[in-house]
Motif scaffolding. Structure first.
Motif, PDB file in Angstrom:
ATOM      1  N   GLY A 131       0.793  -1.212   0.000  1.00 31.04           N
ATOM      2  CA  GLY A 131       0.000   0.000   0.000  1.00 31.04           C
ATOM      3  C   GLY A 131       0.826   1.263   0.000  1.00 31.04           C
ATOM      4  O   GLY A 131       0.519   2.205  -0.735  1.00 31.04           O
ATOM      5  N   PHE A 132       1.892   1.319   0.813  1.00 27.36           N
ATOM      6  CA  PHE A 132       2.647   2.562   0.912  1.00 27.36           C
ATOM      7  C   PHE A 132       3.370   2.859  -0.398  1.00 27.36           C
ATOM      8  O   PHE A 132       3.343   3.983  -0.897  1.00 27.36           O
ATOM      9  N   GLN A 133       4.019   1.839  -0.955  1.00 26.04           N
ATOM     10  CA  GLN A 133       4.753   2.056  -2.203  1.00 26.04           C
ATOM     11  C   GLN A 133       3.795   2.398  -3.343  1.00 26.04           C
ATOM     12  O   GLN A 133       4.033   3.329  -4.116  1.00 26.04           O
ATOM     13  N   GLY A 134       2.694   1.624  -3.441  1.00 23.37           N
ATOM     14  CA  GLY A 134       1.725   1.897  -4.509  1.00 23.37           C
ATOM     15  C   GLY A 134       1.126   3.281  -4.377  1.00 23.37           C
ATOM     16  O   GLY A 134       0.958   3.993  -5.367  1.00 23.37           O
ATOM     17  N   GLY A 135       0.826   3.675  -3.126  1.00 17.86           N
ATOM     18  CA  GLY A 135       0.289   5.006  -2.913  1.00 17.86           C
ATOM     19  C   GLY A 135       1.269   6.087  -3.329  1.00 17.86           C
ATOM     20  O   GLY A 135       0.886   7.086  -3.937  1.00 17.86           O
ATOM     21  N   ALA A 136       2.564   5.862  -3.026  1.00 12.81           N
ATOM     22  CA  ALA A 136       3.571   6.855  -3.419  1.00 12.81           C
ATOM     23  C   ALA A 136       3.669   6.940  -4.938  1.00 12.81           C
ATOM     24  O   ALA A 136       3.826   8.032  -5.496  1.00 12.81           O
ATOM     25  N   ILE A 137       3.552   5.801  -5.632  1.00 13.72           N
ATOM     26  CA  ILE A 137       3.635   5.833  -7.099  1.00 13.72           C
ATOM     27  C   ILE A 137       2.440   6.593  -7.673  1.00 13.72           C
ATOM     28  O   ILE A 137       2.586   7.406  -8.597  1.00 13.72           O
ATOM     29  N   ILE A 138       1.248   6.366  -7.096  1.00 17.47           N
ATOM     30  CA  ILE A 138       0.067   7.099  -7.571  1.00 17.47           C
ATOM     31  C   ILE A 138       0.240   8.595  -7.314  1.00 17.47           C
ATOM     32  O   ILE A 138      -0.087   9.442  -8.164  1.00 17.47           O
TER      33      ILE A 138
ATOM     34  N   PRO C  81      11.887  -5.430  11.925  1.00 19.67           N
ATOM     35  CA  PRO C  81      12.503  -4.124  11.661  1.00 19.67           C
ATOM     36  C   PRO C  81      12.123  -3.568  10.295  1.00 19.67           C
ATOM     37  O   PRO C  81      11.931  -2.353  10.157  1.00 19.67           O
ATOM     38  N   GLN C  82      11.985  -4.452   9.309  1.00 17.34           N
ATOM     39  CA  GLN C  82      11.584  -3.971   7.979  1.00 17.34           C
ATOM     40  C   GLN C  82      10.207  -3.346   8.027  1.00 17.34           C
ATOM     41  O   GLN C  82       9.970  -2.288   7.437  1.00 17.34           O
ATOM     42  N   ALA C  83       9.276  -3.993   8.741  1.00 16.98           N
ATOM     43  CA  ALA C  83       7.922  -3.447   8.825  1.00 16.98           C
ATOM     44  C   ALA C  83       7.933  -2.099   9.521  1.00 16.98           C
ATOM     45  O   ALA C  83       7.247  -1.157   9.099  1.00 16.98           O
ATOM     46  N   LEU C  84       8.773  -1.976  10.586  1.00 15.25           N
ATOM     47  CA  LEU C  84       8.844  -0.702  11.292  1.00 15.25           C
ATOM     48  C   LEU C  84       9.393   0.397  10.408  1.00 15.25           C
ATOM     49  O   LEU C  84       8.868   1.508  10.354  1.00 15.25           O
ATOM     50  N   VAL C  85      10.490   0.077   9.661  1.00 14.27           N
ATOM     51  CA  VAL C  85      11.119   1.108   8.833  1.00 14.27           C
ATOM     52  C   VAL C  85      10.196   1.510   7.690  1.00 14.27           C
ATOM     53  O   VAL C  85      10.150   2.682   7.292  1.00 14.27           O
ATOM     54  N   LEU C  86       9.426   0.538   7.194  1.00 14.22           N
ATOM     55  CA  LEU C  86       8.451   0.831   6.134  1.00 14.22           C
ATOM     56  C   LEU C  86       7.518   1.956   6.550  1.00 14.22           C
ATOM     57  O   LEU C  86       7.316   2.928   5.813  1.00 14.22           O
ATOM     58  N   THR C  87       6.969   1.861   7.772  1.00 16.94           N
ATOM     59  CA  THR C  87       6.075   2.921   8.218  1.00 16.94           C
ATOM     60  C   THR C  87       6.864   4.180   8.578  1.00 16.94           C
ATOM     61  O   THR C  87       6.373   5.281   8.363  1.00 16.94           O
ATOM     62  N   ALA C  88       8.104   3.992   9.093  1.00 16.52           N
ATOM     63  CA  ALA C  88       8.882   5.166   9.505  1.00 16.52           C
ATOM     64  C   ALA C  88       9.201   6.065   8.320  1.00 16.52           C
ATOM     65  O   ALA C  88       9.230   7.284   8.450  1.00 16.52           O
ATOM     66  N   ILE C  89       9.432   5.466   7.137  1.00 16.58           N
ATOM     67  CA  ILE C  89       9.750   6.290   5.968  1.00 16.58           C
ATOM     68  C   ILE C  89       8.545   7.149   5.581  1.00 16.58           C
ATOM     69  O   ILE C  89       8.673   8.348   5.308  1.00 16.58           O
ATOM     70  N   VAL C  90       7.344   6.533   5.611  1.00 17.68           N
ATOM     71  CA  VAL C  90       6.143   7.298   5.226  1.00 17.68           C
ATOM     72  C   VAL C  90       5.881   8.413   6.229  1.00 17.68           C
ATOM     73  O   VAL C  90       5.560   9.542   5.861  1.00 17.68           O
ATOM     74  N   ILE C  91       6.035   8.093   7.536  1.00 18.72           N
ATOM     75  CA  ILE C  91       5.870   9.128   8.560  1.00 18.72           C
ATOM     76  C   ILE C  91       6.888  10.235   8.345  1.00 18.72           C
ATOM     77  O   ILE C  91       6.593  11.423   8.491  1.00 18.72           O
TER      78      ILE C  91
END
Lengths: 234, 84, 123
Positions: A131-138, C81-91
């Motif tokens: 979701g996050f990556q796809g949302g960023a691409i959109i 840790p990957q799941a945490l960093v995934l959200t940390a980048i968006v935040i």
């Protein structure tokens, strides 16, 4: 200058501390810790998603993701509040139209990027992505659209509605998990299906699509909000 | 394979630290913004070698793409403001 | 072994954190300070991902060939840790956008991006 060297000294001291701590405490792990061991070995039978990271993000630690989406929503709404657009008067200096290269390229690239984004978040439980990556691409596709047609204002209402509805559906699916399966955001109320097929892993594709739509519309909202603000004249 | 990864990471590490120092010492703000975008791009290669493709995708899409653009938009808006 | 993947990544992460901190404390221009903050952010993310890395293992994605549901606990790395960093980048993106909009509003008020011109809360 004295101040700067003092700051540099302070940062250097912090760095020595950090380096010392990492060197002292970090050991190359020989085997997984117990949490990771549990997630890795039980995920396939419990959730059925091929990508374990997706299972952790959406189900095991789904509450974090809900909070994260909320934080992003708050940031987007604060930005919208700060950049409140004034009532549309006649544009004093019409913005220059985008170059012909940009306009032509955007016609080809924008639909493709949106389809790529949708592909990335629909397949989030099978491949890297989600979701996050796809949302960023959109969001990037919307950005290209806004850059290529500066005079054409895209309605932000559509994005607000998409964002609200997808957020609502996200929470509704979580509550359905509470009622029909083990707990909040438990995705096992839909059948697990066959591993590595598109319709598998319970409700994970649904939830990740909702996250993708929500993140995509939030990022698009931020970009359009920024693109629309004129420098104020007073 | 292992050796290749180590050499790749060494090159990327030197490039990352070089870009960071450039971002710190340059006089021009837009060079600093571009250097920060390059750091994000190198970091996504780091994540790929560290066996986390999900994070690498996110960093490449958000850190290198969207943030860099956002910095430039704000920079241009402040310059427009200053002209008025 | 000194030159291993995780050591290089740890050193780069720590150096990025320090450079980002130094930049945020010494720069006078607000936008340059925010750039330094985003460098700091990247460094922290590299550090967290490296703590979850294990040499010789692969990503925790079951593909049916090399990684299967049976042997994933032996060949894949830690997913948390990957799941945490995934959200940390968006935040991090959201926070950066917020800081930039604050900078824009401040510039609209005073027509200056120099931090020394904002002395309202100084004592």
């Amino acid at each position: 200058m004295l101040k700067n060297s003092f700051i540099a000294l302070l940062v250097l001291a912090f760095g020595v501390l950090l380096f010392h701590g990492v060197v002292k405490l970090y050991k190359v792990p020989e085997k997984l810790n117990r949490t990771a061991e549990f997630y890795n070995s039980n995920e396939a039978s419990q959730i059925g998603a091929a990508n374990v990271v997706t299972a952790v993000v959406v189900t095991y630690r789904g509450l974090y993701t809900l909070g994260e989406v909320t934080v992003l929503f708050l940031a987007a709404s604060v930005i919208g509040f700060f950049l409140k657009r004034k009532k549309k008067t006649a544009p004093v200096d019409a913005k220059p139209a985008g170059s012909e290269l940009m306009t032509t390229a955007s016609k080809v690239l924008v639909p493709g990027s949106i389809i790529l984004g949708v592909y990335v978040f629909v397949n989030g439980h099978l491949t890297p992505g989600g979701g996050f990556q796809g949302g960023a691409i959109i969001g990037t596709a919307i950005l290209l659209l806004a850059l290529a047609n500066p005079t054409y204002s895209i309605s932000k209402k559509v994005f607000h509605w998409i964002e609200s509805i997808s957020g609502f559906v996200f929470v509704a699916i979580g509550l359905a998990g509470l009622l029909l399966a083990g707990g909040f955001l438990d995705t096992r109320f839909l059948p697990n299906g066959e591993m590595l097929s598109l319709f598998s892993a319970g409700a994970i594709p649904l939830i990740y699509s909702m996250i993708g739509l929500k993140v995509g519309s939030e990022i698009s909202g931020i970009i359009l909000e920024l693109n629309d603000t004129q420098p104020n004249q007073d | 394979m292992e050796l290749f990864s180590i050499i790749l990471l060494l090159v990327m590490g030197v490039a990352t630290i070089g870009s960071a120092i450039l971002a710190l010492t340059t006089k021009k703000t837009d060079v600093a913004i571009l250097a920060a975008g390059a750091i994000s791009l190198f970091a996504s290669i780091f994540f790929l070698v560290l066996a986390s493709p999900d994070v690498a995708m996110t960093e490449a899409a958000i850190g290198a793409g969207l943030s860099t653009f956002l910095f430039f938009v704000i920079l241009r808006k402040t310059e427009q403001n200053a002209e008025k | 072994m000194l030159l291993s993947i995780e050591n290089i990544a740890l050193a780069s992460g720590i150096l990025l954190i320090l450079i980002g901190l130094l930049g945020a404390l010494t720069n006078k221009n607000i936008i340059r300070m925010i750039v330094a903050f985003s460098i700091f952010d990247t460094g922290v993310n590299i550090l967290i991902v490296t703590f979850g890395y294990m040499p010789g293992r692969t990503a925790p994605i079951i593909d049916g060939a090399k990684v299967t549901a049976q042997n994933i606990a032996q060949v894949a790395i830690d997913p948390v840790p990957q799941a945490l960093v995934l959200t940390a980048i968006v935040i991090g993106f959201g926070v950066t956008a917020l800081m930039l909009v604050f900078a824009l509003k401040m510039h609209e008020k005073r027509k200056s991006l120099d931090i020394n011109d904002y002395t309202d809360l100084k004592w």
